[in-house]
Design a protein around this motif. Structure first.
Motif, short mmCIF file in Angstrom:
data_model
loop_
_atom_site.label_atom_id
_atom_site.label_comp_id
_atom_site.label_asym_id
_atom_site.label_seq_id
_atom_site.Cartn_x
_atom_site.Cartn_y
_atom_site.Cartn_z
N ASP A 30 18.30 40.83 40.26
CA ASP A 30 19.29 40.74 39.20
C ASP A 30 18.67 40.25 37.89
OD1 ASP A 30 18.89 38.21 40.41
OD2 ASP A 30 20.79 37.47 39.61
N VAL A 31 17.71 39.34 37.98
CA VAL A 31 17.03 38.85 36.78
C VAL A 31 16.13 39.94 36.22
CG1 VAL A 31 15.48 37.10 35.84
CG2 VAL A 31 17.15 36.48 37.60
N ARG A 32 15.41 40.63 37.10
CA ARG A 32 14.56 41.74 36.64
C ARG A 32 15.38 42.79 35.88
NH1 ARG A 32 12.15 41.71 41.88
NH2 ARG A 32 13.10 43.71 42.38
N ALA A 33 16.53 43.12 36.43
CA ALA A 33 17.38 44.13 35.79
C ALA A 33 17.82 43.67 34.40
CB ALA A 33 18.58 44.43 36.67
N ILE A 277 20.96 25.47 23.88
CA ILE A 277 20.78 26.81 24.44
C ILE A 277 22.10 27.46 24.81
CG2 ILE A 277 18.53 26.16 25.41
CD1 ILE A 277 19.96 26.15 28.20
N GLU A 278 22.00 28.75 25.10
CA GLU A 278 23.05 29.48 25.80
C GLU A 278 22.52 29.64 27.23
OE1 GLU A 278 25.75 31.28 27.63
OE2 GLU A 278 26.16 30.65 25.56
N PRO A 279 23.06 28.90 28.20
CA PRO A 279 22.46 28.87 29.54
C PRO A 279 22.25 30.24 30.17
CG PRO A 279 24.09 27.12 29.34
CD PRO A 279 24.21 27.95 28.09
N SER A 280 23.22 31.14 30.05
CA SER A 280 23.10 32.44 30.70
C SER A 280 22.01 33.31 30.09
CB SER A 280 24.44 33.18 30.68
OG SER A 280 24.81 33.48 29.34
N ALA A 281 21.53 32.94 28.89
CA ALA A 281 20.45 33.68 28.22
C ALA A 281 19.15 32.90 28.21
CB ALA A 281 20.87 34.03 26.79
N THR A 282 19.01 31.96 29.14
CA THR A 282 17.85 31.07 29.16
C THR A 282 17.13 31.12 30.50
OG1 THR A 282 18.92 29.57 27.59
CG2 THR A 282 17.05 28.71 28.84
N LEU A 283 15.81 31.27 30.44
CA LEU A 283 14.94 31.11 31.60
C LEU A 283 14.17 29.82 31.38
CD1 LEU A 283 15.07 34.36 30.77
CD2 LEU A 283 13.59 34.55 32.78
N LEU A 284 14.20 28.94 32.36
CA LEU A 284 13.65 27.60 32.19
C LEU A 284 12.60 27.30 33.25
CD1 LEU A 284 13.69 24.78 30.84
CD2 LEU A 284 15.55 24.17 32.43
N GLN A 285 11.44 26.87 32.78
CA GLN A 285 10.39 26.34 33.66
C GLN A 285 10.38 24.84 33.44
OE1 GLN A 285 5.98 27.18 33.04
NE2 GLN A 285 6.48 28.70 34.60
N LEU A 286 10.84 24.09 34.44
CA LEU A 286 11.11 22.67 34.28
C LEU A 286 10.23 21.84 35.22
CD1 LEU A 286 12.92 20.32 33.22
CD2 LEU A 286 14.51 20.86 35.09
N ALA A 287 9.64 20.79 34.65
CA ALA A 287 8.89 19.82 35.44
C ALA A 287 9.53 18.44 35.23
CB ALA A 287 7.43 19.79 35.02
N ILE A 288 9.87 17.80 36.33
CA ILE A 288 10.49 16.48 36.26
C ILE A 288 9.57 15.47 36.93
CG2 ILE A 288 12.51 15.09 36.85
CD1 ILE A 288 14.18 17.55 36.95
N LEU A 304 20.45 20.21 40.25
CA LEU A 304 19.57 21.30 39.85
C LEU A 304 19.89 22.57 40.62
CD1 LEU A 304 16.06 19.59 39.59
CD2 LEU A 304 17.43 20.49 37.70
N GLU A 305 20.11 22.43 41.91
CA GLU A 305 20.36 23.60 42.75
C GLU A 305 21.77 24.14 42.59
OE1 GLU A 305 20.31 24.92 47.48
OE2 GLU A 305 19.61 22.93 46.89
N ALA A 306 22.75 23.25 42.60
CA ALA A 306 24.15 23.69 42.66
C ALA A 306 24.78 23.94 41.30
CB ALA A 306 24.98 22.66 43.43
N ASP A 307 24.19 23.42 40.24
CA ASP A 307 24.80 23.56 38.92
C ASP A 307 23.84 24.18 37.90
OD1 ASP A 307 27.08 22.86 37.02
OD2 ASP A 307 25.38 21.88 36.05
N VAL A 308 22.75 23.50 37.61
CA VAL A 308 21.83 23.97 36.57
C VAL A 308 21.27 25.34 36.92
CG1 VAL A 308 19.67 23.49 35.36
CG2 VAL A 308 21.23 21.62 35.91
N GLY A 309 20.82 25.50 38.16
CA GLY A 309 20.25 26.78 38.58
C GLY A 309 21.22 27.93 38.53
N HIS A 310 22.50 27.65 38.73
CA HIS A 310 23.51 28.71 38.68
C HIS A 310 23.92 29.05 37.26
CE1 HIS A 310 23.64 28.78 42.90
NE2 HIS A 310 24.47 27.77 43.10
N GLN A 311 23.85 28.10 36.35
CA GLN A 311 24.24 28.38 34.97
C GLN A 311 23.16 29.10 34.18
OE1 GLN A 311 26.68 25.78 32.62
NE2 GLN A 311 26.66 24.20 34.21
N LEU A 312 21.90 28.77 34.46
CA LEU A 312 20.80 29.42 33.77
C LEU A 312 20.56 30.82 34.32
CD1 LEU A 312 18.24 26.45 33.70
CD2 LEU A 312 19.59 27.30 31.77
N ARG A 313 19.94 31.67 33.51
CA ARG A 313 19.55 32.99 34.01
C ARG A 313 18.48 32.83 35.08
NH1 ARG A 313 21.69 37.87 34.19
NH2 ARG A 313 22.59 37.34 32.15
N TYR A 314 17.59 31.84 34.90
CA TYR A 314 16.53 31.60 35.88
C TYR A 314 16.05 30.17 35.73
CZ TYR A 314 11.82 31.75 37.95
OH TYR A 314 10.70 31.49 38.69
#
Length: 378
Positions: A30-33, A277-288, A304-314
């Motif tokens: 879905d992200v590739r598309a 940002i606009e979350p749905s138009a953002t790909l994020l590489q995050l280091a914590i 991160l898994e249940a909220d942030v990961g679902h709102q971001l494109r990636y």
């Protein structure tokens, strides 16, 4: 808006590195598309920008396609989208889509509309009276010679403006560009160019006042925060060009490093990001990184898994450096009678010992805490 034809001058759009057909193999389908569609949509964004800014010509400085053997669908999509717009498109073969007999560009020409011209030969073209493009198409992926050196011998009778169009490196970009295809850093001066439009570097870059990299119109890697752009260029005889970046990109590819020592710090970082940002138009590489209680680390991972990961494109999150230091409250939760309580005490002691098994013990204690909390909730 100023007219497309200035007095002894011109307004045009400079773009490059469309990389149409790029596979984006690291992502889910879905992200590739979405990323693939965005690259074609960028063509429409460029065409609309040309119309809105009264720019009659779009110069594409190489790497229109990601390979020199794209699928027919990729070619048809590109050509049909360019054909929708009233501007004139000038396409230069780059190192990814270099020109060769019987190759990609013969296929493009066979499908192209009248407003699309492929500059596959190093032959100057007068695009309007007195305005010449000097193209430097690449014929191999790696060229040892400066592809723009031929500009000096090109004849441009009656020229008021000379615009170079090339694909290569003014400097060694390392892994982010091609060390081959080196272009003289003062090529505009050496060849008497009014403007040198370059491709290869995927970010907008001013080399000097007459030499620019347009960057890609749709960002494709985690190297810079800026979304994809094109350049609106006003060129007039006897004056330095005026260059204005225009956003065309849909997606942003961001890299962030967060220092988190409690849940409140994590929430503050998240809110700051959300405001930018606009979350749905953002790909994020995050280091914590940081040290938190066990319960807070688990809460961070869950969000991160249940909220942030679902709102971001990636989302690609690295959390190994977010270390859990069990608090007294954490251990009290696990201070139950029986096997579970005994296991928790042993794992915590092993974690504190500093032995080679300490990392495994830390992870096991975290897993135990999560499963115990789930059991309590049930």
């Amino acid at each position: 808006m100023p007219p497309s034809r200035l007095k002894r001058g011109m307004r045009l759009i400079h773009t490059a590195d469309w990389q149409l057909g790029k596979p984006f193999g690291r992502f889910e389908p879905d992200v590739r598309a979405a990323l693939t569609d965005a690259r074609f949509e960028a063509i429409d964004a460029i065409g609309k920008a040309a119309a809105e800014n009264v720019a009659g010509h779009v110069l594409v400085a190489g790497d229109v396609f990601d390979t020199e053997g794209p699928e027919d669908r990729t070619i048809v999509q590109a050509v049909s989208r360019m054909a929708r717009h009233g501007c004139r498109w000038w396409l230069l073969p780059g190192n990814h889509d270099y020109a060769r007999n019987g190759g990609l560009w013969d296929r493009v020409i066979g499908k192209a509309a009248p407003n699309i011209t492929v500059l596959r030969h190093p032959t100057p073209v007068e695009i309007e009276s007195g305005t010449w493009i000097l193209p430097a198409p690449l014929t191999h992926r790696h060229n040892l010679d400066d592809p723009t050196s031929a500009f000096d011998a090109m004849e441009t009778p009656g020229a008021n403006l000379k615009i170079g169009l090339a694909h290569g490196s003014i400097r060694d970009f390392g892994s982010r560009g091609e060390a081959n295809n080196q272009i003289a850093p003062d090529r505009a001066r050496l060849s008497g160019l009014d403007y040198l439009a370059l491709g290869d570097w995927h970010g907008t870059l001013e080399v000097d006042s007459r030499t620019w990299y347009a960057g890609t119109p749709e960002t494709d890697r985690f190297q810079r925060d800026a979304p994809g752009q094109i350049l609106l260029v006003d060129i007039e005889t006897g004056h330095l060009p005026t260059v204005t970046p225009l956003r065309t990109g849909r997606f942003q590819w961001l890299k962030r490093d967060w220092r988190v020592n409690d849940f409140a710090a994590f929430e503050a970082e998240r809110q700051t990001l959300w405001n930018e940002i606009e979350p749905s138009a953002t790909l994020l590489q995050l280091a914590i990184a940081g040290v938190t209680s066990l319960s807070e680390r688990i809460r961070v991972l869950e969000i991160l898994e249940a909220d942030v990961g679902h709102q971001l494109r990636y989302l690609e999150a690295r959390t190994d450096d977010l270390v859990a230091q069990p608090s007294e409250e954490d251990m009290q939760v696990l201070a139950v009678e029986g096997v579970l309580g005994s296991a928790a005490q042993k794992l915590n002691a092993l974690r504190e010992s500093g032995s080679v098994d300490g990392v495994i013990a830390r992870r096991a204690l975290e897993r135990l805490f999560v499963e115990f909390a789930r059991g309590e909730a049930a």
